[in-house]
Design an enzyme around this catalytic site. Sequence first.
Site, PDB file in Angstrom:
ATOM      1  N   GLU A 331     -41.035  15.535  58.112  1.00 50.19           N
ATOM      2  CA  GLU A 331     -40.427  16.694  57.568  1.00 50.19           C
ATOM      3  C   GLU A 331     -38.995  16.266  57.153  1.00 50.19           C
ATOM      4  O   GLU A 331     -38.208  15.794  58.175  1.00 50.19           O
ATOM      5  CB  GLU A 331     -40.496  18.071  58.468  1.00 50.19           C
ATOM      6  CG  GLU A 331     -41.726  18.785  58.598  1.00 50.19           C
ATOM      7  CD  GLU A 331     -41.631  19.943  59.110  1.00 50.19           C
ATOM      8  OE1 GLU A 331     -42.514  20.820  59.355  1.00 50.19           O
ATOM      9  OE2 GLU A 331     -40.543  20.094  60.026  1.00 50.19           O
ATOM     10  N   CYS A 332     -38.530  16.411  56.001  1.00 56.06           N
ATOM     11  CA  CYS A 332     -37.099  16.341  55.584  1.00 56.06           C
ATOM     12  C   CYS A 332     -36.552  15.072  55.953  1.00 56.06           C
ATOM     13  O   CYS A 332     -36.780  13.887  55.489  1.00 56.06           O
ATOM     14  CB  CYS A 332     -36.482  17.690  56.142  1.00 56.06           C
ATOM     15  SG  CYS A 332     -34.909  17.947  55.354  1.00 56.06           S
ATOM     16  N   GLY A 333     -35.627  15.137  57.054  1.00 49.83           N
ATOM     17  CA  GLY A 333     -35.118  13.934  57.699  1.00 49.83           C
ATOM     18  C   GLY A 333     -36.308  12.710  58.158  1.00 49.83           C
ATOM     19  O   GLY A 333     -35.927  11.569  57.737  1.00 49.83           O
ATOM     20  N   LEU A 335     -38.995  12.526  56.324  1.00 48.79           N
ATOM     21  CA  LEU A 335     -39.388  11.912  54.984  1.00 48.79           C
ATOM     22  C   LEU A 335     -38.175  10.865  54.601  1.00 48.79           C
ATOM     23  O   LEU A 335     -38.396   9.826  53.927  1.00 48.79           O
ATOM     24  CB  LEU A 335     -39.462  13.171  53.919  1.00 48.79           C
ATOM     25  CG  LEU A 335     -39.577  12.651  52.256  1.00 48.79           C
ATOM     26  CD1 LEU A 335     -40.111  13.852  51.666  1.00 48.79           C
ATOM     27  CD2 LEU A 335     -38.113  12.561  51.896  1.00 48.79           C
ATOM     28  N   SER A 432     -42.746  15.745  53.261  1.00 53.01           N
ATOM     29  CA  SER A 432     -42.182  16.837  52.706  1.00 53.01           C
ATOM     30  C   SER A 432     -40.811  17.062  52.957  1.00 53.01           C
ATOM     31  O   SER A 432     -40.389  16.881  54.186  1.00 53.01           O
ATOM     32  CB  SER A 432     -43.105  17.942  52.614  1.00 53.01           C
ATOM     33  OG  SER A 432     -42.692  19.082  52.110  1.00 53.01           O
TER      34      SER A 432
END
EC number: 6.3.5.11
Length: 456
Positions: A331-333, A335, A432
């Site tokens: 997730e986010c970081g 990714l 994502s």
Amino acid sequence: MTVIIAGERSGVGKTTITLSILAYLKHHNFDVQSFKVGPDYIDPMFHEYVTQKPCRNLDPILTSEDYVTSCFKRHISGSQLGVIEGVMGLFDGIPRGWKSTEFNSDFASTAYIAESLNLPIILVIDCSRLSGSVAAIAHGYCTINPRLKFAGVILNRVGSDRHLDLLKAALKPLDLPILGVLRRQDNITIPDRHLGLVPTQELSNLDILLNRLTELAANCFDWSQLLPLLAAETVTPEPPEIPVKTPPVKIAIARDVAFSFYYADNLDLLQELGAELIWWSPLTQTIPEPVDGLYFGGGFPEVFAESLSQNQPAIQQVRSLIKSGIPTYAECGGLMYLCDQIIDFNQQAWSMVGILPTTAIMEKRLTLGYYQGKVLRQTPLLSPGDTVCGHQFHHSHLTEEPPNPIYDISRYHSLQQTHPEGWNPLPNVHCSYLHLHWGSQTTIPQRFLKSCRHNY
């Protein structure tokens, strides 16, 4: 009873006041359970540092209205005291409908949670630029929704004794208890940066700050009135809807100052379903193999990009494990870590794992808000046709669009304006920007663990 600490707007001192209450209670050896309204990760880290118990997020958008109630009942049960920190201003939420007859903009707000759980509110008011007008503010907040219960107010940033006298005189006709008075505190600050407060793991002087907050709480709150309000009622928690445990699988969880954004409920679900969580640091370690799955949460990889890039044994190991077919969720970081590069705020490029053929570039523009995603592709967690609701909060963008996106994504209330999001470069990879809370979507961790078992 448990109370909700609410602000008349953002920036009035909710977090500082909540932490001072928690620090005082912990100093006096109370067993206290804390909660945070909304999707935030960082404030709950501070709660947990003080209470030594995971703080639970109450967010009906990321989960469901029923889940918020069951989560509260489950975790308040057995605790002596409970404290809920609100989000933004008391009535700041999300519109539930756009037609004039059904428009309601406070869904998932602090007020909404207070009404749903039937809990009293303590309203924090920033008094730094007002005196007599405090009565109009307090009266308006206390009367706009007659279904809400108010236990009292806390007056923050009071300038002098004379200032306090004016505030008290203005509030007297309202018969609203003043539960605390805090003067302007120049020596108590919590550092922040581009995504909010600096996380607890990076603060070397946090214990000194908490000692100051404990002393502040001892002198500034009316504990004879406040303490009874915090007492947790004896409730019978609803049994969690957890499926039968699966055979144990080992999930490597990246957790250090670069990766720290995890909902406690997500980790609990994995363990309740039979997973063994293996903690490791991409900054300083390699993964203690063998493992069956990888989980990279969000955080601040851009701040620690140089150190992440220098830990080549970890980068090479992660790349090898993913290419070998290990199910991976990022997730986010997380990714960003799996990209070819991260370009930080100083425009310096740092090489990363290289599973995603794109570069994450930091920028001033903030992407923030709730999003709905329609799943387009099979991943280790989701199947085509599924829909999810998550939250985005990042200052980076990717140089390439995903060629085979996971989601067709849209703002929570702009379903007609969609765009592709999420990377699935290999069948075993789900990356994502969308942060997901699995509380009311237990099929997500079930599928993840099933994917890990199939990789045996």
